[in-house]
Write a protein that holds these residues in place. Structure first.
Motif, PDB file in Angstrom:
ATOM      1  N   ALA A  70      -3.088   5.506   8.264  1.00  0.00           N
ATOM      2  CA  ALA A  70      -1.997   4.706   7.707  1.00  0.00           C
ATOM      3  C   ALA A  70      -0.827   4.627   8.670  1.00  0.00           C
ATOM      4  O   ALA A  70      -0.123   3.616   8.720  1.00  0.00           O
ATOM      5  CB  ALA A  70      -1.553   5.284   6.368  1.00  0.00           C
ATOM      6  N   HIS A  71      -0.593   5.683   9.455  1.00  0.00           N
ATOM      7  CA  HIS A  71       0.567   5.648  10.353  1.00  0.00           C
ATOM      8  C   HIS A  71       0.351   4.711  11.542  1.00  0.00           C
ATOM      9  O   HIS A  71       1.268   4.519  12.353  1.00  0.00           O
ATOM     10  CB  HIS A  71       0.943   7.062  10.820  1.00  0.00           C
ATOM     11  CG  HIS A  71       0.024   7.687  11.807  1.00  0.00           C
ATOM     12  ND1 HIS A  71      -0.784   8.764  11.501  1.00  0.00           N
ATOM     13  CD2 HIS A  71      -0.210   7.409  13.112  1.00  0.00           C
ATOM     14  CE1 HIS A  71      -1.463   9.120  12.573  1.00  0.00           C
ATOM     15  NE2 HIS A  71      -1.137   8.308  13.571  1.00  0.00           N
ATOM     16  N   PRO A 101      -3.049   0.159   3.684  1.00  0.00           N
ATOM     17  CA  PRO A 101      -2.850   1.609   3.709  1.00  0.00           C
ATOM     18  C   PRO A 101      -2.976   2.189   2.308  1.00  0.00           C
ATOM     19  O   PRO A 101      -2.838   1.471   1.312  1.00  0.00           O
ATOM     20  CB  PRO A 101      -1.419   1.742   4.225  1.00  0.00           C
ATOM     21  CG  PRO A 101      -0.742   0.500   3.728  1.00  0.00           C
ATOM     22  CD  PRO A 101      -1.787  -0.593   3.749  1.00  0.00           C
ATOM     23  N   ASP A 102      -3.248   3.469   2.234  1.00  0.00           N
ATOM     24  CA  ASP A 102      -3.227   4.149   0.942  1.00  0.00           C
ATOM     25  C   ASP A 102      -1.833   3.959   0.346  1.00  0.00           C
ATOM     26  O   ASP A 102      -0.830   4.291   0.980  1.00  0.00           O
ATOM     27  CB  ASP A 102      -3.517   5.641   1.149  1.00  0.00           C
ATOM     28  CG  ASP A 102      -3.677   6.398  -0.163  1.00  0.00           C
ATOM     29  OD1 ASP A 102      -3.037   6.024  -1.168  1.00  0.00           O
ATOM     30  OD2 ASP A 102      -4.435   7.382  -0.183  1.00  0.00           O
ATOM     31  N   TYR A 105       0.738   6.781   0.566  1.00  0.00           N
ATOM     32  CA  TYR A 105       1.210   7.286   1.855  1.00  0.00           C
ATOM     33  C   TYR A 105       2.734   7.217   1.926  1.00  0.00           C
ATOM     34  O   TYR A 105       3.331   6.184   1.653  1.00  0.00           O
ATOM     35  CB  TYR A 105       0.602   6.456   2.989  1.00  0.00           C
ATOM     36  CG  TYR A 105       1.090   6.808   4.368  1.00  0.00           C
ATOM     37  CD1 TYR A 105       0.925   8.096   4.877  1.00  0.00           C
ATOM     38  CD2 TYR A 105       1.715   5.853   5.163  1.00  0.00           C
ATOM     39  CE1 TYR A 105       1.363   8.422   6.144  1.00  0.00           C
ATOM     40  CE2 TYR A 105       2.157   6.170   6.448  1.00  0.00           C
ATOM     41  CZ  TYR A 105       1.983   7.453   6.927  1.00  0.00           C
ATOM     42  OH  TYR A 105       2.415   7.767   8.188  1.00  0.00           O
ATOM     43  N   LYS A 107       4.555   8.498   4.774  1.00  0.00           N
ATOM     44  CA  LYS A 107       4.982   8.584   6.176  1.00  0.00           C
ATOM     45  C   LYS A 107       5.356   9.982   6.614  1.00  0.00           C
ATOM     46  O   LYS A 107       6.024  10.157   7.642  1.00  0.00           O
ATOM     47  CB  LYS A 107       6.149   7.627   6.452  1.00  0.00           C
ATOM     48  CG  LYS A 107       5.837   6.170   6.149  1.00  0.00           C
ATOM     49  CD  LYS A 107       7.008   5.284   6.458  1.00  0.00           C
ATOM     50  CE  LYS A 107       6.700   3.838   6.080  1.00  0.00           C
ATOM     51  NZ  LYS A 107       7.838   2.938   6.366  1.00  0.00           N
ATOM     52  N   ASP A 111       1.257  14.405   5.138  1.00  0.00           N
ATOM     53  CA  ASP A 111       0.881  13.590   3.992  1.00  0.00           C
ATOM     54  C   ASP A 111      -0.639  13.540   3.828  1.00  0.00           C
ATOM     55  O   ASP A 111      -1.360  13.143   4.750  1.00  0.00           O
ATOM     56  CB  ASP A 111       1.418  12.179   4.192  1.00  0.00           C
ATOM     57  CG  ASP A 111       1.287  11.293   2.962  1.00  0.00           C
ATOM     58  OD1 ASP A 111       0.570  11.701   2.021  1.00  0.00           O
ATOM     59  OD2 ASP A 111       1.875  10.216   2.938  1.00  0.00           O
ATOM     60  N   HIS A 113      -2.322  11.442   2.446  1.00  0.00           N
ATOM     61  CA  HIS A 113      -2.728  10.056   2.189  1.00  0.00           C
ATOM     62  C   HIS A 113      -2.610   9.202   3.458  1.00  0.00           C
ATOM     63  O   HIS A 113      -2.453   7.987   3.366  1.00  0.00           O
ATOM     64  CB  HIS A 113      -1.865   9.456   1.075  1.00  0.00           C
ATOM     65  CG  HIS A 113      -1.960  10.189  -0.218  1.00  0.00           C
ATOM     66  ND1 HIS A 113      -3.025  10.052  -1.083  1.00  0.00           N
ATOM     67  CD2 HIS A 113      -1.130  11.109  -0.784  1.00  0.00           C
ATOM     68  CE1 HIS A 113      -2.845  10.836  -2.132  1.00  0.00           C
ATOM     69  NE2 HIS A 113      -1.711  11.484  -1.976  1.00  0.00           N
ATOM     70  N   ASP A 114      -2.692   9.839   4.631  1.00  0.00           N
ATOM     71  CA  ASP A 114      -2.553   9.113   5.894  1.00  0.00           C
ATOM     72  C   ASP A 114      -3.877   8.441   6.259  1.00  0.00           C
ATOM     73  O   ASP A 114      -4.571   8.836   7.203  1.00  0.00           O
ATOM     74  CB  ASP A 114      -2.112  10.072   7.000  1.00  0.00           C
ATOM     75  CG  ASP A 114      -1.606   9.327   8.237  1.00  0.00           C
ATOM     76  OD1 ASP A 114      -1.780   8.097   8.304  1.00  0.00           O
ATOM     77  OD2 ASP A 114      -1.034   9.991   9.126  1.00  0.00           O
ATOM     78  N   TYR A 242      -7.833  14.263   9.370  1.00  0.00           N
ATOM     79  CA  TYR A 242      -7.803  14.015   7.929  1.00  0.00           C
ATOM     80  C   TYR A 242      -9.230  13.992   7.389  1.00  0.00           C
ATOM     81  O   TYR A 242     -10.054  13.168   7.793  1.00  0.00           O
ATOM     82  CB  TYR A 242      -7.113  12.673   7.677  1.00  0.00           C
ATOM     83  CG  TYR A 242      -7.021  12.275   6.226  1.00  0.00           C
ATOM     84  CD1 TYR A 242      -6.181  12.952   5.360  1.00  0.00           C
ATOM     85  CD2 TYR A 242      -7.765  11.210   5.736  1.00  0.00           C
ATOM     86  CE1 TYR A 242      -6.081  12.576   4.029  1.00  0.00           C
ATOM     87  CE2 TYR A 242      -7.679  10.825   4.408  1.00  0.00           C
ATOM     88  CZ  TYR A 242      -6.836  11.516   3.553  1.00  0.00           C
ATOM     89  OH  TYR A 242      -6.745  11.143   2.245  1.00  0.00           O
TER      90      TYR A 242
END
Length: 260
Positions: A70-71, A101-102, A105, A107, A111, A113-114, A242
């Motif tokens: 996600a980042h 992205p999730d 997430y 940031k 996290d 949820h990345d 992850y």
């Protein structure tokens, strides 16, 4: 820090301001060639002075679904462009898809949820997607001791091993898909930590490999168990990844693909 690293720092400022530093590139490895054609690069809209284009990595997990971090996305980003060329050059085929992205997430570097996907309108032809792990696979392997001796293969388009010199480290980008083997370090409820210490014969990730795969097994493995998120600034110690076998990861991925 070159222009590509500056691009990462600007887009991923939330990650850079936390205790750990991001790891985004393959170090102490070798060109992947066509071993993992399912591994692709996220491509920026323009080249920079070093001639580089790829800024993050990821993996095809279904004919229309590409998983990454996600980042690797900017706030408000809705689309992304992906190349599966073993070495990207201007004019190579790009697959454009919806960047998702999730939604959970936030940031933060820690996290859980990345994770994000790129959903293509049309299937990617001629490439077999990677396999995803079953629920709790790494926990089971940890319980029976298998993880301690397991080999993991990382792949991506990031920097090669940094070189020390006047003014600091130099990072070299070739927009080439590379791979390296690492060994098990630790497992938590969200993260898989791998050794990438060259002194012990390990390689791993660095700047440019975020979102890229960590396969369980040797160089030919297609069993995708985690994605690269962070590590040490020198890209010499630990690759933090992850896990894709957790309930959180599976809840997100299950919206887009059939899970084992």
């Amino acid at each position: 820090m070159n222009l590509r690293a500056t691009l990462f720092a600007t887009a991923l400022v939330a990650a850079l301001t936390t205790a750990a530093s991001p790891a985004w590139a393959i170090t102490y490895g070798s060109p992947d060639g066509n071993t993992h054609p399912e591994v692709g690069a996220l491509i920026v809209d323009q080249a920079y002075s070093d001639g580089s284009w790829a800024y993050c990595s990821g993996t095809l997990i279904a004919p229309t679904v590409f998983v990454t971090a996600a980042h690797c996305g900017d706030p408000g980003q809705t689309t992304a462009r992906v190349s599966f060329a073993s070495r990207y050059r201007a004019g190579d085929t790009l697959y454009v898809g919806r960047y998702v992205p999730d939604p959970a997430y936030n940031k933060a570097q820690s996290d859980p949820h990345d994770i994000a996907v790129v959903v293509f309108d049309k299937p990617v032809r001629g490439i077999t997607p990677a396999r995803l792990p079953s629920a709790g696979l790494l926990d089971r392997l940890g319980a029976d001791g298998s993880l301690r001796t397991a080999t993991f293969t990382s792949a991506g388009y990031g920097s090669l091993a940094p070189v020390n010199g006047p003014g600091g480290k130099t990072y070299t980008y070739t927009d080439t898909r590379n791979q390296a083997s690492g060994s098990f370090n630790a497992l938590t409820g969200t993260w898989l930590r791998l050794s990438q210490n060259p002194a012990t014969g390990d390689g791993g990730t660095c700047y440019g490999d975020s979102g890229g795969p960590d396969f369980l097994g040797g160089r030919d493995s297609d069993l995708l168990v985690a994605t690269t998120i962070t590590g040490d600034t020198a890209c010499r110690a630990t690759n933090v990844d992850y896990r894709l076998d957790t309930a959180s990861a599976r809840q997100f991925l299950g919206r887009f693909v059939a899970l084992p």
